[in-house]
Design a protein around this motif. Structure first.
Motif, PDB file in Angstrom:
ATOM      1  N   GLN A 156       0.799  -1.223   0.000  1.00  0.00           N
ATOM      2  CA  GLN A 156       0.000   0.000   0.000  1.00  0.00           C
ATOM      3  C   GLN A 156       0.835   1.279   0.000  1.00  0.00           C
ATOM      4  O   GLN A 156       0.302   2.365   0.205  1.00  0.00           O
ATOM      5  CB  GLN A 156      -0.962   0.021   1.196  1.00  0.00           C
ATOM      6  CG  GLN A 156      -1.909  -1.169   1.261  1.00  0.00           C
ATOM      7  CD  GLN A 156      -2.784  -1.271   0.036  1.00  0.00           C
ATOM      8  OE1 GLN A 156      -3.272  -0.274  -0.478  1.00  0.00           O
ATOM      9  NE2 GLN A 156      -2.968  -2.484  -0.456  1.00  0.00           N
ATOM     10  N   VAL A 157       2.122   1.142  -0.239  1.00  0.00           N
ATOM     11  CA  VAL A 157       2.962   2.324  -0.357  1.00  0.00           C
ATOM     12  C   VAL A 157       2.852   2.851  -1.785  1.00  0.00           C
ATOM     13  O   VAL A 157       2.964   2.090  -2.753  1.00  0.00           O
ATOM     14  CB  VAL A 157       4.429   2.003  -0.016  1.00  0.00           C
ATOM     15  CG1 VAL A 157       5.318   3.229  -0.219  1.00  0.00           C
ATOM     16  CG2 VAL A 157       4.521   1.518   1.421  1.00  0.00           C
ATOM     17  N   ILE A 158       2.639   4.135  -1.933  1.00  0.00           N
ATOM     18  CA  ILE A 158       2.461   4.742  -3.257  1.00  0.00           C
ATOM     19  C   ILE A 158       3.620   5.706  -3.500  1.00  0.00           C
ATOM     20  O   ILE A 158       3.551   6.882  -3.134  1.00  0.00           O
ATOM     21  CB  ILE A 158       1.115   5.486  -3.344  1.00  0.00           C
ATOM     22  CG1 ILE A 158      -0.040   4.547  -2.972  1.00  0.00           C
ATOM     23  CG2 ILE A 158       0.906   6.032  -4.756  1.00  0.00           C
ATOM     24  CD1 ILE A 158      -1.389   5.210  -3.004  1.00  0.00           C
ATOM     25  N   PRO A 159       4.719   5.206  -4.054  1.00  0.00           N
ATOM     26  CA  PRO A 159       5.845   6.103  -4.337  1.00  0.00           C
ATOM     27  C   PRO A 159       5.585   6.942  -5.583  1.00  0.00           C
ATOM     28  O   PRO A 159       4.953   6.493  -6.543  1.00  0.00           O
ATOM     29  CB  PRO A 159       7.005   5.139  -4.564  1.00  0.00           C
ATOM     30  CG  PRO A 159       6.353   3.891  -5.074  1.00  0.00           C
ATOM     31  CD  PRO A 159       4.999   3.815  -4.411  1.00  0.00           C
ATOM     32  N   ALA A 160       6.045   8.147  -5.567  1.00  0.00           N
ATOM     33  CA  ALA A 160       5.889   9.054  -6.704  1.00  0.00           C
ATOM     34  C   ALA A 160       7.231   9.224  -7.401  1.00  0.00           C
ATOM     35  O   ALA A 160       8.277   9.336  -6.757  1.00  0.00           O
ATOM     36  CB  ALA A 160       5.364  10.401  -6.234  1.00  0.00           C
ATOM     37  N   LYS A 161       7.198   9.235  -8.711  1.00  0.00           N
ATOM     38  CA  LYS A 161       8.394   9.455  -9.511  1.00  0.00           C
ATOM     39  C   LYS A 161       8.438  10.909  -9.954  1.00  0.00           C
ATOM     40  O   LYS A 161       7.404  11.539 -10.176  1.00  0.00           O
ATOM     41  CB  LYS A 161       8.395   8.531 -10.732  1.00  0.00           C
ATOM     42  CG  LYS A 161       8.453   7.051 -10.392  1.00  0.00           C
ATOM     43  CD  LYS A 161       8.471   6.204 -11.646  1.00  0.00           C
ATOM     44  CE  LYS A 161       8.507   4.722 -11.314  1.00  0.00           C
ATOM     45  NZ  LYS A 161       8.504   3.883 -12.538  1.00  0.00           N
ATOM     46  N   LEU A 162       9.633  11.418 -10.095  1.00  0.00           N
ATOM     47  CA  LEU A 162       9.788  12.792 -10.543  1.00  0.00           C
ATOM     48  C   LEU A 162       9.281  12.940 -11.977  1.00  0.00           C
ATOM     49  O   LEU A 162       9.383  12.007 -12.777  1.00  0.00           O
ATOM     50  CB  LEU A 162      11.252  13.211 -10.460  1.00  0.00           C
ATOM     51  CG  LEU A 162      11.859  13.304  -9.042  1.00  0.00           C
ATOM     52  CD1 LEU A 162      13.341  13.629  -9.133  1.00  0.00           C
ATOM     53  CD2 LEU A 162      11.127  14.352  -8.214  1.00  0.00           C
ATOM     54  N   PRO A 163       8.694  14.088 -12.312  1.00  0.00           N
ATOM     55  CA  PRO A 163       8.199  14.282 -13.688  1.00  0.00           C
ATOM     56  C   PRO A 163       9.318  14.123 -14.707  1.00  0.00           C
ATOM     57  O   PRO A 163      10.405  14.663 -14.551  1.00  0.00           O
ATOM     58  CB  PRO A 163       7.665  15.713 -13.667  1.00  0.00           C
ATOM     59  CG  PRO A 163       7.385  16.002 -12.232  1.00  0.00           C
ATOM     60  CD  PRO A 163       8.421  15.239 -11.452  1.00  0.00           C
ATOM     61  N   GLU A 164       9.032  13.364 -15.749  1.00  0.00           N
ATOM     62  CA  GLU A 164      10.020  13.124 -16.787  1.00  0.00           C
ATOM     63  C   GLU A 164      10.063  14.299 -17.756  1.00  0.00           C
ATOM     64  O   GLU A 164       9.036  14.898 -18.087  1.00  0.00           O
ATOM     65  CB  GLU A 164       9.671  11.845 -17.532  1.00  0.00           C
ATOM     66  CG  GLU A 164      10.680  11.439 -18.591  1.00  0.00           C
ATOM     67  CD  GLU A 164      10.291  10.156 -19.283  1.00  0.00           C
ATOM     68  OE1 GLU A 164      10.996   9.763 -20.236  1.00  0.00           O
ATOM     69  OE2 GLU A 164       9.275   9.557 -18.885  1.00  0.00           O
ATOM     70  N   LYS A 165      11.256  14.643 -18.189  1.00  0.00           N
ATOM     71  CA  LYS A 165      11.447  15.724 -19.153  1.00  0.00           C
ATOM     72  C   LYS A 165      11.554  15.129 -20.561  1.00  0.00           C
ATOM     73  O   LYS A 165      12.325  14.204 -20.796  1.00  0.00           O
ATOM     74  CB  LYS A 165      12.714  16.516 -18.831  1.00  0.00           C
ATOM     75  CG  LYS A 165      12.720  17.174 -17.447  1.00  0.00           C
ATOM     76  CD  LYS A 165      11.706  18.309 -17.363  1.00  0.00           C
ATOM     77  CE  LYS A 165      11.806  19.013 -16.005  1.00  0.00           C
ATOM     78  NZ  LYS A 165      10.849  20.135 -15.889  1.00  0.00           N
ATOM     79  N   VAL A 166      10.790  15.678 -21.479  1.00  0.00           N
ATOM     80  CA  VAL A 166      10.763  15.202 -22.858  1.00  0.00           C
ATOM     81  C   VAL A 166      11.107  16.363 -23.775  1.00  0.00           C
ATOM     82  O   VAL A 166      10.543  17.455 -23.642  1.00  0.00           O
ATOM     83  CB  VAL A 166       9.386  14.612 -23.234  1.00  0.00           C
ATOM     84  CG1 VAL A 166       9.352  14.220 -24.709  1.00  0.00           C
ATOM     85  CG2 VAL A 166       9.063  13.417 -22.365  1.00  0.00           C
TER      86      VAL A 166
END
Length: 281
Positions: A126-136
């Motif tokens: 139930q841990v919801i890790p967030a990833k940094l926004p990817e740059k495109v």
């Protein structure tokens, strides 16, 4: 809009303020005829214009045998030299195109860095890790191709019966189409999205009592979300003309003259979607 109805179509769309200068009309019409002959297209269509800060992009497409599957899109900055739009494969290009709210500049090779929305992963504990926004890095030519594809998929319109599906699966213009009448012209169920259908044919079959698979294989405009709110319909009775405007992509307009084969659509806008539509209803 078919170049066969180029002048009449522009006159019909003058009600919406969509127009070209006399020089642009002559230049674009003649250059599209040359483009059609060079590529041996069965049909040639003027798609519209996407406004840029320094220069505008004029878009057109043609097809050889199947008017839905064989489309090739072109763009020009001067109305004379047409270049083929690239085919976008990467989903990240579409994601970056949707996120990007910057106006078009008018330079096809310009690179813009776009930050995608952050992503979240749900793990078993139930841990919801967030990833940094990817740059495109988004090239303006690729963004232009993605915007043209999205707009066509969401709000390009044709009247019911304008296209005919042959027994071999090819879709061609219906030579027997004579236009919608006064009883049909104001009913959104008589207009279809001009793209490959997303719904199963049984879904479209159950919606009509007068179903004909050869002409009813396309998805109906009335089913576009928000249902019956994505388009506004206007009827010019004196000119026997109907205009349908997209509320999601402001600048996309469809026209059709009653009891005639004349119909088409044009997009004149900045290439940005109206995400505030639900708050405007």
């Amino acid at each position: 809009m078919n170049i066969e109805n180029f002048k009449d179509g522009l006159e019909c769309l003058m009600y919406c303020g969509q127009k070209l200068t006399p020089e642009q009309k002559v230049l674009i019409e003649n250059s599209l005829i040359v483009l059609q002959n060079e590529n041996r297209f069965s049909g040639m269509y003027f798609w519209g214009r996407i406004n840029g800060i320094t220069r505008d992009y004029y878009i057109a497409f043609g097809y050889t045998q199947d008017c839905l599957r064989d489309r090739k899109y072109f763009y020009t900055l001067d109305g004379y030299q047409w270049m083929m739009l690239p085919f976008v494969h990467s989903p990240k290009i579409f994601q970056a195109t949707i996120v990007c709210r910057e106006p078009f500049i008018g330079d096809p090779v310009l690179i813009t860095t776009v930050g995608l929305d952050p992503t979240f992963d749900i793990e078993p504990n139930q841990v919801i890790p967030a990833k940094l926004p990817e740059k495109v890095k988004l090239k303006e030519e690729d963004r232009l191709a993605a915007v043209v594809f999205i707009i066509t998929e969401e709000c390009a319109i044709c009247p019911r019966g304008a296209l005919y599906k042959l027994t071999d699966g090819r879709v061609v213009p219906n030579q027997m189409f004579r236009g919608l009448n006064d009883m049909q012209i104001e009913n959104l169920s008589y207009y279809q999205i001009l793209r490959l259908p997303r719904c199963d044919f049984k879904h479209n079959l159950l919606k009509r009592s007068d179903y004909n698979y050869a002409i009813d294989f396309l998805d109906c405009v009335a089913d576009v979300i928000p249902s019956r709110q994505a388009f506004s319909i206007n009827l010019m009775r004196n000119d026997r003309l109907v205009l349908i405007k997209s509320c999601l992509w402001l600048g996309m307009t469809f026209f059709h003259k009653l009891n005639s084969r004349k119909h088409g659509f044009l997009y004149f806008g900045d290439g940005r979607k109206n995400y505030d539509l639900l708050f405007m209803l």
